[in-house]
Enzyme design. Structure first.
Site, PDB file in Angstrom:
ATOM      1  N   GLU A   1      26.175  -2.982   3.303  1.00 21.41           N
ATOM      2  CA  GLU A   1      25.006  -3.823   3.576  1.00 21.41           C
ATOM      3  C   GLU A   1      24.813  -4.926   2.536  1.00 21.41           C
ATOM      4  O   GLU A   1      24.261  -5.980   2.843  1.00 21.41           O
ATOM      5  CB  GLU A   1      23.736  -2.976   3.674  1.00 21.41           C
ATOM      6  CG  GLU A   1      23.665  -2.110   4.927  1.00 21.41           C
ATOM      7  CD  GLU A   1      24.277  -0.728   4.728  1.00 21.41           C
ATOM      8  OE1 GLU A   1      24.978  -0.531   3.711  1.00 21.41           O
ATOM      9  OE2 GLU A   1      24.052   0.149   5.589  1.00 21.41           O
TER      10      GLU A   1
ATOM     11  N   MET B   1      33.685 -13.870 -18.578  1.00 20.96           N
ATOM     12  CA  MET B   1      32.533 -14.516 -19.204  1.00 20.96           C
ATOM     13  C   MET B   1      31.942 -13.644 -20.302  1.00 20.96           C
ATOM     14  O   MET B   1      31.526 -14.145 -21.347  1.00 20.96           O
ATOM     15  CB  MET B   1      31.484 -14.846 -18.140  1.00 20.96           C
ATOM     16  CG  MET B   1      30.306 -15.634 -18.674  1.00 20.96           C
ATOM     17  SD  MET B   1      30.829 -17.164 -19.476  1.00 20.96           S
ATOM     18  CE  MET B   1      30.655 -18.330 -18.138  1.00 20.96           C
TER      19      MET B   1
ATOM     20  N   PHE C   1      13.962  12.379   5.815  1.00 20.53           N
ATOM     21  CA  PHE C   1      15.380  12.039   5.713  1.00 20.53           C
ATOM     22  C   PHE C   1      15.558  10.528   5.844  1.00 20.53           C
ATOM     23  O   PHE C   1      15.048   9.904   6.765  1.00 20.53           O
ATOM     24  CB  PHE C   1      16.169  12.751   6.818  1.00 20.53           C
ATOM     25  CG  PHE C   1      17.632  12.375   6.808  1.00 20.53           C
ATOM     26  CD1 PHE C   1      18.438  12.698   5.719  1.00 20.53           C
ATOM     27  CD2 PHE C   1      18.196  11.680   7.869  1.00 20.53           C
ATOM     28  CE1 PHE C   1      19.773  12.336   5.692  1.00 20.53           C
ATOM     29  CE2 PHE C   1      19.535  11.316   7.855  1.00 20.53           C
ATOM     30  CZ  PHE C   1      20.331  11.651   6.760  1.00 20.53           C
ATOM     31  N   GLN C   2      16.274   9.930   4.911  1.00 19.37           N
ATOM     32  CA  GLN C   2      16.525   8.493   4.864  1.00 19.37           C
ATOM     33  C   GLN C   2      15.263   7.650   4.842  1.00 19.37           C
ATOM     34  O   GLN C   2      15.207   6.577   5.423  1.00 19.37           O
ATOM     35  CB  GLN C   2      17.459   8.069   6.003  1.00 19.37           C
ATOM     36  CG  GLN C   2      18.843   8.688   5.822  1.00 19.37           C
ATOM     37  CD  GLN C   2      19.919   8.042   6.677  1.00 19.37           C
ATOM     38  OE1 GLN C   2      19.641   7.542   7.752  1.00 19.37           O
ATOM     39  NE2 GLN C   2      21.146   8.055   6.173  1.00 19.37           N
TER      40      GLN C   2
ATOM     41  N   LYS D   1      10.729   3.785  13.500  1.00 17.31           N
ATOM     42  CA  LYS D   1      11.421   4.086  14.743  1.00 17.31           C
ATOM     43  C   LYS D   1      10.466   4.213  15.931  1.00 17.31           C
ATOM     44  O   LYS D   1      10.773   3.757  17.033  1.00 17.31           O
ATOM     45  CB  LYS D   1      12.228   5.371  14.593  1.00 17.31           C
ATOM     46  CG  LYS D   1      13.065   5.669  15.819  1.00 17.31           C
ATOM     47  CD  LYS D   1      14.115   6.717  15.554  1.00 17.31           C
ATOM     48  CE  LYS D   1      15.043   6.833  16.768  1.00 17.31           C
ATOM     49  NZ  LYS D   1      16.104   7.808  16.546  1.00 17.31           N
TER      50      LYS D   1
HETATM   51  C1  LIG Z   1      26.533  -7.501 -10.556  1.00 20.84           C
HETATM   52  C2  LIG Z   1      26.773  -8.044 -11.917  1.00 20.84           C
HETATM   53  N1  LIG Z   1      27.090  -7.204 -12.921  1.00 20.84           N
HETATM   54  C3  LIG Z   1      27.303  -7.692 -14.159  1.00 20.84           C
HETATM   55  C4  LIG Z   1      27.215  -9.029 -14.420  1.00 20.84           C
HETATM   56  C5  LIG Z   1      27.438  -9.561 -15.823  1.00 20.84           C
HETATM   57  N2  LIG Z   1      28.565 -10.481 -15.859  1.00 20.84           N
HETATM   58  C6  LIG Z   1      28.428 -11.818 -15.787  1.00 20.84           C
HETATM   59  S1  LIG Z   1      29.871 -12.634 -15.780  1.00 20.84           S
HETATM   60  C7  LIG Z   1      30.739 -11.205 -15.886  1.00 20.84           C
HETATM   61  C8  LIG Z   1      32.226 -11.212 -15.932  1.00 20.84           C
HETATM   62  C9  LIG Z   1      32.830 -11.629 -14.668  1.00 20.84           C
HETATM   63  O1  LIG Z   1      34.200 -11.374 -14.742  1.00 20.84           O
HETATM   64  P1  LIG Z   1      35.175 -11.827 -13.588  1.00 20.84           P
HETATM   65  O2  LIG Z   1      34.613 -11.461 -12.276  1.00 20.84           O
HETATM   66  O3  LIG Z   1      36.533 -11.319 -13.892  1.00 20.84           O
HETATM   67  O4  LIG Z   1      35.131 -13.407 -13.666  1.00 20.84           O
HETATM   68  P2  LIG Z   1      35.550 -14.378 -14.878  1.00 20.84           P
HETATM   69  O5  LIG Z   1      34.380 -14.486 -15.802  1.00 20.84           O
HETATM   70  O6  LIG Z   1      36.725 -13.770 -15.561  1.00 20.84           O
HETATM   71  O7  LIG Z   1      35.847 -15.675 -14.214  1.00 20.84           O
HETATM   72  C10 LIG Z   1      29.878 -10.112 -15.944  1.00 20.84           C
HETATM   73  C11 LIG Z   1      30.308  -8.706 -16.085  1.00 20.84           C
HETATM   74  C12 LIG Z   1      26.861  -9.856 -13.331  1.00 20.84           C
HETATM   75  N3  LIG Z   1      26.715 -11.182 -13.467  1.00 20.84           N
HETATM   76  N4  LIG Z   1      26.675  -9.345 -12.097  1.00 20.84           N
END
Ligand SMILES: Cc1ncc(C[n+]2csc(CCOP(=O)(O)OP(=O)(O)O)c2C)c(N)n1
Lengths: 171, 557
Positions: free
Chosen positions: B51, B471, B113-114, B163
């Site tokens: 979802e 990042m 439930f749910q 429902k």
């Molecule tokens: C759902 C979620 N969890 C954690 C983060 C924190 N976060 C921001 S950028 C990043 C790294 C992303 O790595 P990748 O997908 O390999 O992309 P890159 O930065 O290497 O281009 C993380 C963990 C986030 N933005 N979203």
């Protein structure tokens, strides 16, 4: 939030009386980092409810709360209560133990206190009393602070209701 | 004719001309699926694998079409799985209607439930949410939802339907209009303020437009271009503000913010009048608020009064629909000073500080993007995930038409890319859709490749695999002594092989001289295709302004 000068502000929020609207208003206020000092709500007319909330905030955040409140679909009007022209009242019940026989306290002193503060004794039994008090929050706070702590069994307060007065003729 | 609630839901969708429904079934919504089966003609049911994916897909659909994305899920886990997608849409002002099933009203509140209190859970991330407890309220609630989702500042609206309400019957009547005393979004900017702002422009020496996402949301990109050309005022843009494209190309300076260009940030710091259009002045744009645009008088136009003065003090607030305000400014046909000296200054700054990278042996993401930009058609839709590659896309993939750069700006939701790409392709089947994802974010929703295959959507995907959560690794590199804690992705599967197993054409690239050919094939492929590109592991995104630092401190290394 970088709150510089915090003071208590009161806002009056007119809403449609829909399920969940009170929780929407309250959750918005707390979510944006404001401390709620008091809240009261009652159906006013037909399908509308008035919620009165006192919060600690600085001027700028107060404006932000008002604007954010307007974003709740069922909020009809948000009126800040002007401190110079407001009437504020709160009602409190204070349940205290019978003080006779206790050191540092006497029932007489308690009754005098109630009298001075314009309160009423609405319940009296050998075990203790229930006092009723109306007035500003400050007044109620100071009443409570004057009662020896070990006598207080329970306190119930309504939270404030507030309204802006008519503007005075000469201003 | 009396109808069941479930049928009413379907008829309401038809009244709203919903052509695509992102839906996942479950116990309490079986009645709606049953009605869709029998009476759902004209509604394409797209079933995601999760979802969250369905909700991001609806979001992508909405971002490229401007129409609300519509989601239908079951109660409990179905509903809670939509929350990330709803929050992502909310913060970026994306119109969406999410219909959730709920346990029967007499079970509500019993931990049945749910059962999940989804109106409670979604409260802070929806523009409005409604629990329908009476069949008579069902059609009006859906009308309310669609109206509120798209009007004023758009946003997601959730409608929770127990429902028993779906099984109850009543006469179906869809309200013609929605009218509520407490909901009247402002449309016209205050004439005095609009005039005052224009007056300030005539007195400015170095005016600058800050273009935010509100421009495309309000459908004013063309107007904004006209406005810029007419008065010769240059512009910088935010992540959400891609798409402005004045005839005089010199007027489009570049992006700004944490990973903004040197010249974009410089322009903000040196303008004397900042005309901010449909932006929330997020912390990623402002950096340090005190030193932001120190010499500028600030005009701020936004449809949401709460955005004005929220993060920064402004001098001329204008609450109103951007389209109306821009129309007034263009119509006014004022004599403006010649700003060409200022524009030349900015162009010089731009020439002196180009975006650069040193392409060595390992493939660099920036190189892949520059090449892709050459090889894909101009009216391409770029969809990003979140991370370094998103910022490089922001830098190297400036799009020149509105609703063409799809990215989770406000929430920064990893896993957004692939499903949002699905929605974008469904919304704009005639345009190329290219998804750029990191190896981290890709793995959060890669099961939606199955949806791409099943729906036969020619979505193009590039996974930039640096073997890190890039990042976060960059922040650890720059601010935490290179202690790479929790960011190593050294067990990545072969994504190309994975795609193949799922029935999607793919290729894995490791060498620089393979890139161009593979990208050309990707661009020309008539079916979905995925490129798994092994890229340099420790490349950092520059320019960069550290969190909370001044735009004056835009670092280039
Ligand atoms: C759902 C979620 N969890 C954690 C983060 C924190 N976060 C921001 S950028 C990043 C790294 C992303 O790595 P990748 O997908 O390999 O992309 P890159 O930065 O290497 O281009 C993380 C963990 C986030 N933005 N979203």
């Amino acid at each position: 939030m970088a709150n510089t000068k915090l003071s208590e502000h009161t806002v009056s929020v007119l809403v449609y009386n829909k399920p969940g609207v009170l929780s929407k208003v309250m959750s918005l206020i707390t979510r944006r980092g404001f401390n709620v000092e008091s809240v009261s709500a009652e159906k006013t007319s037909g399908d509308k409810t008035r919620i009165i909330v006192a919060v600690k905030a600085d001027e700028r955040s107060l404006e932000q709360i008002q604007k954010q409140l307007y974003k709740i679909v069922d909020v009809i009007k948000v009126t800040p209560i002007d401190p110079r022209h407001k009437v504020v009242r709160e009602l409190a019940f204070v349940k205290v133990k019978n003080a006779s026989g206790l050191p540092n306290a006497s029932n007489m002193e308690l009754f005098q206190l109630v009298d001075v503060f314009g309160g009423e004794i609405i319940n009296a039994t050998p075990s203790g009393f229930v006092f009723q008090l109306t007035g500003s929050r400050d007044k109620i706070n100071s009443f409570i602070s004057l009662i020896p702590e070990n006598l207080i069994v329970e306190i119930a307060r309504t939270g404030i209701v507030a309204i802006n007065k008519w503007p005075s003729q000469d201003s | 004719m009396p109808m069941k609630g479930a049928r009413i839901v379907v008829e309401c969708l038809k009244k709203e001309k919903v052509d695509t429904l992102f839906c996942y079934p479950g116990g309490v919504v079986i009645p709606i699926f049953d009605e869709l089966y029998q009476h759902g003609d004209g509604i394409r049911m797209v079933q995601p694998r999760h979802e969250q994916g369905g909700t991001h897909a609806a979001d992508g659909y909405a971002r490229v079409t401007g129409k609300p994305g519509v989601v239908l899920v079951t109660s409990g886990p179905g509903a809670t799985n939509t929350v990330t997608g709803i929050a992502t849409a909310y913060i970026d002002s994306i119109p969406m209607v999410v219909i959730t099933g709920q346990v029967p009203t007499n079970y509500v509140g019993t931990d049945a439930f749910q059962e999940a209190d989804i109106t409670g859970i979604s409260l802070p991330v929806t523009k409005e949410n409604i629990l329908v407890t009476d069949i008579e309220d069902l059609a009006p609630s859906l009308k309310r939802a669609f109206h509120i989702a798209v009007s004023g500042r758009p946003g997601p609206v959730l409608v929770d339907v127990p429902k028993d309400v779906l099984l109850a019957t009543t006469q179906f009547e869809y309200p013609e209009e929605f009218n509520l005393e407490s909901y009247r979004p402002v449309s016209k900017g205050h004439p005095k303020q609009v005039a005052k702002a224009l007056e300030l422009m005539t007195q400015a020496k170095q005016p600058l437009i800050l273009a935010g996402g509100g421009i495309q949301i309000s459908g004013s990109t063309e107007l904004a271009n006209t406005f810029m050309d007419k008065y010769g005022i240059p512009a910088v843009y935010t992540l959400m503000g891609h798409g402005i494209n004045p005839k005089n190309g010199n007027l489009s300076i570049g992006n700004i913010g944490m990973h903004g260009t040197v010249y974009g940030n410089w322009a903000v710091q040196h303008c004397d009048l900042l005309i901010a259009l449909g932006t929330r002045f997020s912390d990623r744009i402002l950096g340090d608020t005190v030193s932001f645009a120190p010499n500028a008088t600030i005009i701020h136009v936004d449809v949401d009064p709460a955005e004005i003065g929220k993060n920064i003090n402004v001098d001329v607030p204008i609450v109103g629909d951007l389209r109306h305000v821009l129309e007034k400014w263009v119509e006014a046909d004022r004599e403006m000073p010649n700003f060409s000296e200022w524009v030349s200054m900015l162009q010089k700054k731009k020439a002196d500080n180009p975006l650069t990278y040193q392409q060595g042996n390992a493939i660099l993401p920036q190189f892949v993007m520059e090449k892709a930009r050459e090889l894909f058609p101009k009216n391409l839709i770029v969809v990003t995930d979140v991370g370094q590659h998103q910022m490089w896309a922001h830098q190297y993939f400036a799009t020149t038409s509105p609703r063409s750069f799809v990215s989770s700006g406000g929430l920064g939701t990893m896993g957004f890319g692939v499903p949002a790409g699905i929605g974008a392709k469904l919304g704009c089947p005639d345009r190329e859709v290219l998804v750029l994802a990191g190896d981290g974010g890709f793995q959060m929703t890669m099961q939606e490749l199955v949806t791409i295959r099943r729906e036969k959507l020619p979505v193009k995907i590039i996974v930039l695999d640096n073997g890190f959560l890039g990042m976060v690794r960059q922040w650890q590199d720059m601010f935490h002594g290179k202690r790479y804690s929790g960011v190593v992705l050294d067990n990545n599967p072969d994504f190309a092989a994975l795609a193949q197993v799922l029935g999607i054409k793919s290729q894995r690239l490791e060498k620089i001289d393979e890139v161009e050919g593979a990208l050309a094939e990707l661009a020309q492929s008539s079916e979905a295709m995925l490129l798994h590109v092994i890229v340099e592991q420790e490349e950092n995104v520059f320019p960069m302004v550290a969190a909370g630092a001044s735009l004056n401190d835009t670092r280039t290394s």
